[in-house]
Design a protein around this motif. Structure first.
Motif, PDB file in Angstrom:
ATOM      1  N   LEU A 134       1.044  -1.052  -0.081  1.00  0.00           N
ATOM      2  CA  LEU A 134       0.041   0.466  -0.083  1.00  0.00           C
ATOM      3  C   LEU A 134       1.297   1.543   0.099  1.00  0.00           C
ATOM      4  O   LEU A 134       0.707   1.937  -0.504  1.00  0.00           O
ATOM      5  CB  LEU A 134      -1.275   0.343   1.178  1.00  0.00           C
ATOM      6  CG  LEU A 134      -2.047   0.967   1.467  1.00  0.00           C
ATOM      7  CD1 LEU A 134      -2.591   0.949   0.363  1.00  0.00           C
ATOM      8  CD2 LEU A 134      -2.435   1.263   2.829  1.00  0.00           C
ATOM      9  N   ASP A 135       2.052   1.067   0.743  1.00  0.00           N
ATOM     10  CA  ASP A 135       2.945   2.109   0.975  1.00  0.00           C
ATOM     11  C   ASP A 135       3.416   2.634  -0.917  1.00  0.00           C
ATOM     12  O   ASP A 135       3.902   3.499  -1.476  1.00  0.00           O
ATOM     13  CB  ASP A 135       4.111   2.101   1.773  1.00  0.00           C
ATOM     14  CG  ASP A 135       3.884   2.135   3.407  1.00  0.00           C
ATOM     15  OD1 ASP A 135       2.485   3.115   3.931  1.00  0.00           O
ATOM     16  OD2 ASP A 135       4.359   2.456   3.747  1.00  0.00           O
ATOM     17  N   GLU A 136       3.637   1.544  -1.477  1.00  0.00           N
ATOM     18  CA  GLU A 136       4.425   1.741  -2.392  1.00  0.00           C
ATOM     19  C   GLU A 136       3.098   2.572  -3.545  1.00  0.00           C
ATOM     20  O   GLU A 136       3.749   3.131  -4.619  1.00  0.00           O
ATOM     21  CB  GLU A 136       4.972  -0.164  -2.827  1.00  0.00           C
ATOM     22  CG  GLU A 136       6.097   0.162  -2.491  1.00  0.00           C
ATOM     23  CD  GLU A 136       6.562  -1.333  -2.921  1.00  0.00           C
ATOM     24  OE1 GLU A 136       7.079  -2.007  -4.579  1.00  0.00           O
ATOM     25  OE2 GLU A 136       6.532  -2.875  -2.281  1.00  0.00           O
ATOM     26  N   ILE A 137       1.751   1.864  -3.732  1.00  0.00           N
ATOM     27  CA  ILE A 137       0.661   2.053  -4.420  1.00  0.00           C
ATOM     28  C   ILE A 137       1.118   4.302  -4.314  1.00  0.00           C
ATOM     29  O   ILE A 137       1.246   4.815  -4.732  1.00  0.00           O
ATOM     30  CB  ILE A 137      -0.357   1.985  -3.786  1.00  0.00           C
ATOM     31  CG1 ILE A 137      -0.381   0.245  -4.798  1.00  0.00           C
ATOM     32  CG2 ILE A 137      -1.044   2.312  -4.391  1.00  0.00           C
ATOM     33  CD1 ILE A 137      -1.158  -0.516  -4.701  1.00  0.00           C
ATOM     34  N   LEU A 138       0.772   4.363  -2.654  1.00  0.00           N
ATOM     35  CA  LEU A 138       0.447   6.143  -2.352  1.00  0.00           C
ATOM     36  C   LEU A 138       1.692   6.459  -3.346  1.00  0.00           C
ATOM     37  O   LEU A 138       1.329   7.436  -3.253  1.00  0.00           O
ATOM     38  CB  LEU A 138       0.338   6.238  -0.500  1.00  0.00           C
ATOM     39  CG  LEU A 138      -0.603   5.219  -0.143  1.00  0.00           C
ATOM     40  CD1 LEU A 138      -0.872   5.214   1.289  1.00  0.00           C
ATOM     41  CD2 LEU A 138      -2.023   5.541  -0.637  1.00  0.00           C
ATOM     42  N   GLN A 139       2.843   6.048  -2.434  1.00  0.00           N
ATOM     43  CA  GLN A 139       4.326   6.600  -3.187  1.00  0.00           C
ATOM     44  C   GLN A 139       3.477   7.224  -4.500  1.00  0.00           C
ATOM     45  O   GLN A 139       4.463   8.262  -5.153  1.00  0.00           O
ATOM     46  CB  GLN A 139       5.318   5.855  -2.210  1.00  0.00           C
ATOM     47  CG  GLN A 139       5.928   6.595  -0.992  1.00  0.00           C
ATOM     48  CD  GLN A 139       6.566   5.355  -0.746  1.00  0.00           C
ATOM     49  OE1 GLN A 139       6.866   4.987  -1.557  1.00  0.00           O
ATOM     50  NE2 GLN A 139       7.368   5.867   0.340  1.00  0.00           N
ATOM     51  N   ALA A 140       3.830   5.641  -5.113  1.00  0.00           N
ATOM     52  CA  ALA A 140       3.639   5.792  -6.622  1.00  0.00           C
ATOM     53  C   ALA A 140       2.492   6.941  -7.355  1.00  0.00           C
ATOM     54  O   ALA A 140       2.789   7.658  -8.454  1.00  0.00           O
ATOM     55  CB  ALA A 140       3.138   4.420  -7.099  1.00  0.00           C
ATOM     56  N   ALA A 141       1.116   7.204  -6.770  1.00  0.00           N
ATOM     57  CA  ALA A 141       0.617   8.167  -7.072  1.00  0.00           C
ATOM     58  C   ALA A 141       1.196   9.451  -6.661  1.00  0.00           C
ATOM     59  O   ALA A 141       0.169  10.839  -6.814  1.00  0.00           O
ATOM     60  CB  ALA A 141      -1.070   7.458  -6.451  1.00  0.00           C
ATOM     61  N   GLY A 142       1.623   9.651  -5.649  1.00  0.00           N
ATOM     62  CA  GLY A 142       2.394  11.623  -5.518  1.00  0.00           C
ATOM     63  C   GLY A 142       1.345  11.252  -3.761  1.00  0.00           C
ATOM     64  O   GLY A 142       0.911  12.495  -3.520  1.00  0.00           O
ATOM     65  N   LEU A 143       0.709  10.436  -3.657  1.00  0.00           N
ATOM     66  CA  LEU A 143       0.208  10.535  -1.997  1.00  0.00           C
ATOM     67  C   LEU A 143       0.802  10.417  -0.951  1.00  0.00           C
ATOM     68  O   LEU A 143       2.178   9.590  -0.787  1.00  0.00           O
ATOM     69  CB  LEU A 143      -0.656   9.125  -2.013  1.00  0.00           C
ATOM     70  CG  LEU A 143      -2.388   9.468  -3.140  1.00  0.00           C
ATOM     71  CD1 LEU A 143      -3.259   9.033  -2.675  1.00  0.00           C
ATOM     72  CD2 LEU A 143      -3.023  11.225  -2.636  1.00  0.00           C
ATOM     73  N   PRO A 144       0.590  10.235   0.015  1.00  0.00           N
ATOM     74  CA  PRO A 144       1.830  10.797   1.578  1.00  0.00           C
ATOM     75  C   PRO A 144       1.633   9.464   2.296  1.00  0.00           C
ATOM     76  O   PRO A 144      -0.079   8.531   1.618  1.00  0.00           O
ATOM     77  CB  PRO A 144       1.487  12.079   2.608  1.00  0.00           C
ATOM     78  CG  PRO A 144      -0.495  12.288   2.075  1.00  0.00           C
ATOM     79  CD  PRO A 144      -0.445  11.888   0.967  1.00  0.00           C
ATOM     80  N   VAL A 145       2.624   9.097   2.469  1.00  0.00           N
ATOM     81  CA  VAL A 145       2.382   7.177   3.427  1.00  0.00           C
ATOM     82  C   VAL A 145       2.305   7.838   4.722  1.00  0.00           C
ATOM     83  O   VAL A 145       1.380   7.292   5.383  1.00  0.00           O
ATOM     84  CB  VAL A 145       3.904   6.637   3.569  1.00  0.00           C
ATOM     85  CG1 VAL A 145       3.143   5.684   4.417  1.00  0.00           C
ATOM     86  CG2 VAL A 145       3.534   6.315   1.908  1.00  0.00           C
ATOM     87  N   LYS A 146       2.386   8.917   5.942  1.00  0.00           N
ATOM     88  CA  LYS A 146       2.261   8.438   6.986  1.00  0.00           C
ATOM     89  C   LYS A 146       1.008   9.967   6.935  1.00  0.00           C
ATOM     90  O   LYS A 146       0.200  10.664   6.132  1.00  0.00           O
ATOM     91  CB  LYS A 146       3.455  10.134   7.749  1.00  0.00           C
ATOM     92  CG  LYS A 146       4.730   9.867   7.189  1.00  0.00           C
ATOM     93  CD  LYS A 146       6.535  10.975   8.543  1.00  0.00           C
ATOM     94  CE  LYS A 146       7.180   9.387   7.998  1.00  0.00           C
ATOM     95  NZ  LYS A 146       8.533  10.745   8.080  1.00  0.00           N
ATOM     96  N   GLU A 147       0.181   9.961   8.458  1.00  0.00           N
ATOM     97  CA  GLU A 147      -0.662  10.741   8.922  1.00  0.00           C
ATOM     98  C   GLU A 147       0.008  11.956   8.699  1.00  0.00           C
ATOM     99  O   GLU A 147       0.639  12.834   8.945  1.00  0.00           O
ATOM    100  CB  GLU A 147      -1.335  10.446  10.093  1.00  0.00           C
ATOM    101  CG  GLU A 147      -0.869   9.144  10.395  1.00  0.00           C
ATOM    102  CD  GLU A 147      -2.700   8.518   9.540  1.00  0.00           C
ATOM    103  OE1 GLU A 147      -3.705   8.091  10.033  1.00  0.00           O
ATOM    104  OE2 GLU A 147      -2.706   7.524   8.640  1.00  0.00           O
ATOM    105  N   GLN A 148      -1.700  12.511   7.991  1.00  0.00           N
ATOM    106  CA  GLN A 148      -1.109  14.294   8.235  1.00  0.00           C
ATOM    107  C   GLN A 148      -1.057  14.848   9.926  1.00  0.00           C
ATOM    108  O   GLN A 148      -1.824  15.193  10.634  1.00  0.00           O
ATOM    109  CB  GLN A 148      -2.145  15.236   7.354  1.00  0.00           C
ATOM    110  CG  GLN A 148      -1.908  16.571   7.323  1.00  0.00           C
ATOM    111  CD  GLN A 148      -3.348  17.124   6.306  1.00  0.00           C
ATOM    112  OE1 GLN A 148      -4.415  15.969   6.794  1.00  0.00           O
ATOM    113  NE2 GLN A 148      -3.052  18.234   6.056  1.00  0.00           N
TER     114      GLN A 148
END
Length: 327
Positions: A302-316
């Protein structure tokens, strides 16, 4: 000789606990619902309703009661602290997904479970839903060559992909053999922490390809999965229907009707079977299908997908979970 009942504690009694875990636990004749951990000023109604022996305000107090297993059903921000305390006290743990807010913490919990020789299972209940089980069984050990997993909701939510589409990411890992070797993804929406949706393409070491679609700007809730390989097909329209096709012949199975009434989400989505699976592993000391280690691997993808999509991995920082989603 009959075995003594398992002394079980539950941390958190929100919606998911009332729908899924608590009805299953009270139906088991080998479980003693010993203690509820609740922040309610007066949790006596919950104690009476579900048959707990007592309620306490902290996990530390619960762990003083010589428990065999603890169900951690709190918000995800509290999972790491609760699970780690239970494992350190040599108590087996069932934790709602995700195991932690960060993959590194999920891996630390999996390591701790191994060090303490404890059963740690995470509630990726789709792997236990009858429709998904039937679809996965169609491909045997070889797994599927292609798998398309889709989960749509109407209305976005904070960390939508992390909170909800993680179920489908876990199914892609389950259907396609091997670990991911290549990930590409795209996100929609203006708020990276409250995205309208994500699409992803994942290539696995076993040769399979997984596709994820998670839309929060759809007109209605929908959860579907299509899998192909070895001239076989499986189509799941969750939670009730699976269509299996082999040699040009399709068989449709509906999971809704039961011999004595109607199946509920507790059964059709695999919640009950997941609880039974965990308690059976507590008894036989086997590794759960959705162990802490498996959950950490799903979260890493899931982290890899978020990063590839330009989305943050950590909580805001400073932001709490909220949702405008409807079923």
């Amino acid at each position: 000789m009959s075995r003594p009942p398992l002394r079980v504690g539950v941390v958190g009694a929100g919606n998911i606990a009332h729908i899924a875990q608590l009805p299953t636990l009270v139906a088991r004749d080998d479980v003693d619902l010993d203690v509820l951990v609740s922040r309610r000023e007066d949790p006596s109604e919950l104690v009476r309703r579900w048959g707990f022996s007592t309620a306490v305000p902290t996990i530390e107090q619960a762990l003083e009661r010589d428990l065999d297993a603890l169900f951690v059903l709190t918000p995800r921000s509290e999972h790491f602290a609760g699970v780690s305390r239970a494992l350190e006290a040599s108590v087996d743990v069932f934790c709602e997904k995700p195991l932690a807010t960060a993959t590194s913490d999920a891996e630390r919990l999996a390591d701790l479970a191994d060090e303490r020789d404890r059963v740690l299972m995470v509630g990726f209940n789709r792997r236990f839903a009858p429709s998904y089980v039937a679809a996965r069984d169609e491909f045997g050990d070889a797994g599927a060559a292609f798998c398309i997993a889709q989960k749509n909701r109407r209305g976005s939510e904070y960390r939508a992909t992390f909170e909800n589409a993680i179920h489908m990411v876990d199914l892609l890992r389950w259907f396609c053999p091997g670990e991911p070797v290549d990930v590409s993804a795209h996100a929609a929406g203006d708020d990276p922490w409250e995205e309208d949706g994500v699409s992803a393409l994942v290539r696995f070491a076993g040769g399979g390809t997984g596709v994820l679609t998670a839309a929060r700007n759809a007109g209605a809730w929908a959860e579907k999965l299509d899998a192909y390989g070895a001239e076989r097909s499986a189509e799941v329209v969750a939670p009730d229907t699976v269509t299996l096709t082999r040699d040009g012949v399709s068989t449709v199975r509906s999971m809704s009707p039961e011999a004595f009434g109607w199946a509920t989400a507790t059964n059709t989505f695999g919640f009950a079977a997941a609880v039974h699976h965990f308690l059976d592993r507590v008894r036989d000391r086997g590794a759960p299908l959705t162990s802490g280690r498996e959950a950490a691997r799903t979260q890493a993808l899931l982290d890899e997908i978020l990063q590839a999509a330009g989305l943050p991995v950590k909580e805001q920082e400073g932001r709490t979970w909220s949702s405008h989603a409807t079923r």
